[in-house]
Design an enzyme around this catalytic site. Structure first.
Site, PDB file in Angstrom:
ATOM      1  N   GLY A 209      55.015  15.882  30.979  1.00  0.00           N
ATOM      2  CA  GLY A 209      54.580  14.478  31.039  1.00  0.00           C
ATOM      3  C   GLY A 209      53.274  14.284  31.780  1.00  0.00           C
ATOM      4  CG  HIS A 210      50.382  14.182  35.342  1.00  0.00           C
ATOM      5  ND1 HIS A 210      49.320  15.075  35.321  1.00  0.00           N
ATOM      6  CD2 HIS A 210      49.924  13.081  35.973  1.00  0.00           C
ATOM      7  CE1 HIS A 210      48.277  14.525  35.926  1.00  0.00           C
ATOM      8  NE2 HIS A 210      48.612  13.314  36.328  1.00  0.00           N
ATOM      9  CD  GLU A 327      46.455   5.479  37.028  1.00  0.00           C
ATOM     10  OE1 GLU A 327      46.102   5.274  38.189  1.00  0.00           O
ATOM     11  OE2 GLU A 327      47.331   6.316  36.727  1.00  0.00           O
ATOM     12  CD  GLU A 343      43.460   8.538  39.141  1.00  0.00           C
ATOM     13  OE1 GLU A 343      43.933   8.079  38.080  1.00  0.00           O
ATOM     14  OE2 GLU A 343      44.095   9.279  39.908  1.00  0.00           O
ATOM     15  CB  CYS A 418      46.729  11.428  43.046  1.00  0.00           C
ATOM     16  SG  CYS A 418      46.203   9.840  42.368  1.00  0.00           S
ATOM     17  CB  CYS A 419      41.974   9.713  44.630  1.00  0.00           C
ATOM     18  SG  CYS A 419      42.330   9.026  43.004  1.00  0.00           S
TER      19      CYS A 419
HETATM   20  O1  FUB Z   1      50.844  10.729  38.087  1.00  0.00           O
HETATM   21  C1  FUB Z   1      50.276  11.480  39.137  1.00  0.00           C
HETATM   22  C2  FUB Z   1      48.928  10.907  39.512  1.00  0.00           C
HETATM   23  O2  FUB Z   1      49.115   9.571  39.951  1.00  0.00           O
HETATM   24  C3  FUB Z   1      47.956  10.770  38.378  1.00  0.00           C
HETATM   25  O3  FUB Z   1      47.203  11.906  38.116  1.00  0.00           O
HETATM   26  C4  FUB Z   1      47.101   9.657  38.837  1.00  0.00           C
HETATM   27  O4  FUB Z   1      46.360   9.087  37.812  1.00  0.00           O
HETATM   28  C5  FUB Z   1      48.108   8.713  39.433  1.00  0.00           C
HETATM   29  O5  FUB Z   1      48.653   7.901  38.458  1.00  0.00           O
HETATM   30 ZN    ZN Z   2      43.939  10.068  41.787  1.00  0.00          ZN
END
Ligand code: FUB
Ligand code: ZN
Length: 681
Positions: A209-210, A327, A343, A418-419
């Site tokens: 999913g990611h 996003e 982002e 996360c950033c």
């Molecule tokens: O879903 C994990 C992280 O949170 C994503 O990479 C970011 O965009 C934020 O949604």
């Molecule tokens: Zn981020």
């Protein structure tokens, strides 16, 4: 060095060397971050701030916001998941990754001990079979709402179990490479062995999913040579587009699967779509797997997706992911300024992806894009203090009485953080993007003062850079072979120095320039040919040969492809790799009233005391003034001051503009921002 480590490691693991037999790989190898020492005035202070401020603040915040507590509770199998998102574990992994890279630059015993203690907590939270996901382990009967009742049941959607694994692998490899210790790597390998035993042909299948587990598995494969890691990475990539539950006709990105890049097979994908961070991690993994398995169809897909992004879905500052809702990437040419999302993590992912594209193709256009991201839309994500961040990187802040816009403020941390932690790991990895090698070809990709030692023709060659980039175009390289040797020094001639604002028709310089790039070797002017964007300097290099390259540092106006509606009639300002903006504080409180006609003459002056030292641009320009009764407007001549975009929002809140109208006619008197933000999905 790399192969010695690899051999020593695989022997300890009992892996046969046959497992290492690789049929294919990137034709070009990056020079590892561990081999590049920086002395650079621009990057080194940033890396130092990352080490001294960002990483400690990040560990402290992981502690204060219960991220560490989640691991402690998982180890005790007692308590209640104490943060918001199931992927909060990754903030710890990413900070350890940053700390590891950083320790290879600045050895630090105290930090090493802290990291080891944290790794012990991670180890204690790992279940006996290798599963590691505090959102379930703390209380398996009541897992996080996004997690599902059973392991991996909701992986295709939002559980992020494999996302957590991917960050774990990336961090563990960095830690192993930087410290030589296996305590973190062993946790990652145990988890990866579980993942490989659960997923694969004839076993369970899912398109994660990611994405990121795919890149992480490839890194584990490189360290261990274990083929299952590579084949499982490829298996995950090949699961995209196989889920039957979507409605392909639905315009809703969640319902048609495009948000997750799951609407089509990776072999049929041609466009950068969906959630930008997910997408760019996917494309990075596609490049890895295409290279390592010589998968030409996958390569063709990732090449087309890259073309699509740089031609249609990329802000002039290097930001990607225009649309706040989800996003995600917008439609072709959908690059609005007032609602730009951009982002910071997407910029981090873009650096990884472009590096891989370069390693595949050896063309400088990928590094041109990477450079644009690095010097603009990526570092705008962190304040000069190293501990305040932007999650989203705006392109325009505009206030009017009718439509006041809420200016974003930098924040120390976010619920979904996360950033900041992605930046913490990206900064100290920067030395790894400077040089690369393909047997007798030595590539200089980034202009960062410092030195490296390479092995070319079996001879040691020391390569040193001295410059004041990005403010000055004078670049000096000293080549110092152990004894005279032949090789090709490939020095990137940036697109912007060759009349190309972007390696596509998305952005172009408004006017041509007469200036050219000059190169001298030991003081003698050289005729050189440019291949794939590199000046190829072929000779028998002698001790202390000096190459001087002069890049023309002019202030250029940039125009966008007319299909980008928001930039019609407008220009952006660029000098070297730096894209500029105007901020209210330098411009009598307002920037949305500034006009930049085509004949505007800018003066550049280095200001050591402004924003930690920046090249500031000034020019006389027309500015719109509204009368006191707000009934009529007139134009006055005003001195406009522009600063590098990356440095905005370090002096309080107010208007900021990147794209300036060229004529009164092109001023947006009223623009209503309509941002809808969805974080953490
Ligand atoms: O879903 C994990 C992280 O949170 C994503 O990479 C970011 O965009 C934020 O949604
Ligand atoms: Zn981020």
């Amino acid at each position: 060095m790399k192969s010695t480590l690899l051999t020593a490691f695989t022997l300890t693991l009992g892996l046969s060397t046959a497992a290492l037999a690789q049929h294919s790989d990137y034709p070009i190898q990056a020079v590892s971050f561990t081999k590049v020492k920086l002395t650079d005035n621009f990057w080194l202070p940033r890396l130092k701030t990352n080490t001294d401020v960002t990483i400690p603040a990040s560990f402290q915040r992981c502690q204060a916001t219960n991220r560490v507590k989640n691991f402690e509770m998982a180890a005790a199998k007692k308590g209640k998941f104490a943060t918001t998102f199931p992927f909060d574990d990754t903030d710890i992994y990413k900070t350890i990754e940053g700390a590891s890279y950083s320790m290879s630059l600045y050895p630090d015993e105290k930090l090493g001990a802290y990291v080891d203690a944290l790794i012990a907590k991670v180890a204690a939270a790992q279940e006996p079979d290798g599963y590691l996901y505090t959102a379930r382990t703390i209380d398996p009967a009541h897992p996080h709402a996004w997690a599902g009742k059973e392991r991996w049941e909701k992986e295709r959607e939002l559980s992020h179990e494999l996302y957590n694994s991917g960050h774990l692998y990336e961090a563990a490899v960095a830690h192993y490479q930087a410290t030589g210790k296996k305590n973190f790597l062993n946790i990652a390998l145990k988890n990866a062995d579980l993942v490989c035993s659960v997923f694969g042909p004839g076993k369970r299948s899912v398109a994660p999913g990611h994405e990121i587990v795919e890149m992480g598995l490839v890194k584990l494969y490189r360290v261990t040579g274990k083929p299952e890691y590579l084949s499982t990475a490829k298996f995950f990539l090949q699961q995209r587009g196989t889920y039957k539950g979507y409605d392909p006709k639905s315009p809703d990105v969640w319902k048609n699967g495009s948000y997750w890049q799951d609407d089509k097979s990776v072999y049929d994908q041609r466009e950068a779509i969906g959630h930008a961070v997910r997408a760019e991690y996917l494309y990075s993994a596609m490049a890895d797997v295409a290279a390592l398995t010589d998968d030409k169809r996958m390569l063709a897909s990732v090449d087309s997706i890259w073309e699509n992004m740089v031609s249609k879905k990329f802000y002039v500052t290097g930001g990607t992911g225009a649309v706040p809702g989800g996003e995600r990437f917008g439609k072709n040419y959908e690059l609005p300024n007032t609602t730009a999302y951009n982002e910071t993590c997407a910029s981090v992912a873009d650096v990884y992806w472009n590096q891989r594209m370069f390693l595949l193709h050896g063309q400088s256009k990928y590094i041109d894009v990477m450079e644009k991201v690095l010097y603009n839309g990526l570092i705008s994500g962190v304040g000069l203090d190293g501990k305040s961040f932007f999650y989203s990187n705006a392109m325009q802040i505009k206030n009017s009485a009718s439509f006041p816009q809420t200016e974003p403020a930098r924040a120390g941390w976010f619920d979904c953080s996360c950033c900041p932690t992605n930046l913490a790991r990206l900064f100290p990895s920067l030395p790894g993007y400077v040089y690369a090698q393909r047997s007798n070809d030595v590539f200089v990709n980034l202009f960062v003062s410092g030195s490296t030692e390479l092995l070319v023709n079996k001879k040691k060659v020391q390569l040193t850079q001295q410059n004041n980039y990005p403010w000055d175009g004078g670049l000096k390289f000293t080549v110092n072979p152990a004894s005279a040797t032949n090789f090709n020094l490939r020095v990137r001639i940036p697109g912007w120095a060759r009349g190309q604002a972007m390696p596509s028709d998305l952005y172009t310089f408004a006017a041509p320039s007469e200036k050219t790039v000059t190169i001298r070797i030991n003081g003698k002017p050289q005729q050189y040919s440019v291949q794939d964007g590199y000046a190829v300097l072929t000779r028998k290099w002698q001790k202390n040969d000096v190459v001087d390259v002069e890049l023309p540092m002019e202030v250029r106006q940039v125009v966008a492809n007319p299909l980008v509606r928001d930039d019609l009639g407008k220009v952006a300002i660029q000098r070297g790799p730096i894209v500029y903006c105007a901020e209210w504080t330098d411009n009598s409180g307002k920037t949305s009233n500034l006009i930049v006609p085509s004949n505007t003459a800018f003066t550049a002056a280095y200001k050591p005391d402004v924003l930690n030292g920046v090249m500031e641009l000034t020019a006389k320009v027309p500015a719109i003034k509204v009368d006191a009764a707000s009934n009529s407007v007139s134009t006055v001549s005003q001195t406009m001051t522009a600063i590098p975009y990356y440095a905005w929002a370090n002096r309080g809140k107010g208007e900021m503009t990147v794209w300036f109208p060229r004529q009164v006619l092109d001023i947006d008197l009223i623009t209503q921002p309509t941002a809808e933000v969805t974080v953490g999905k």
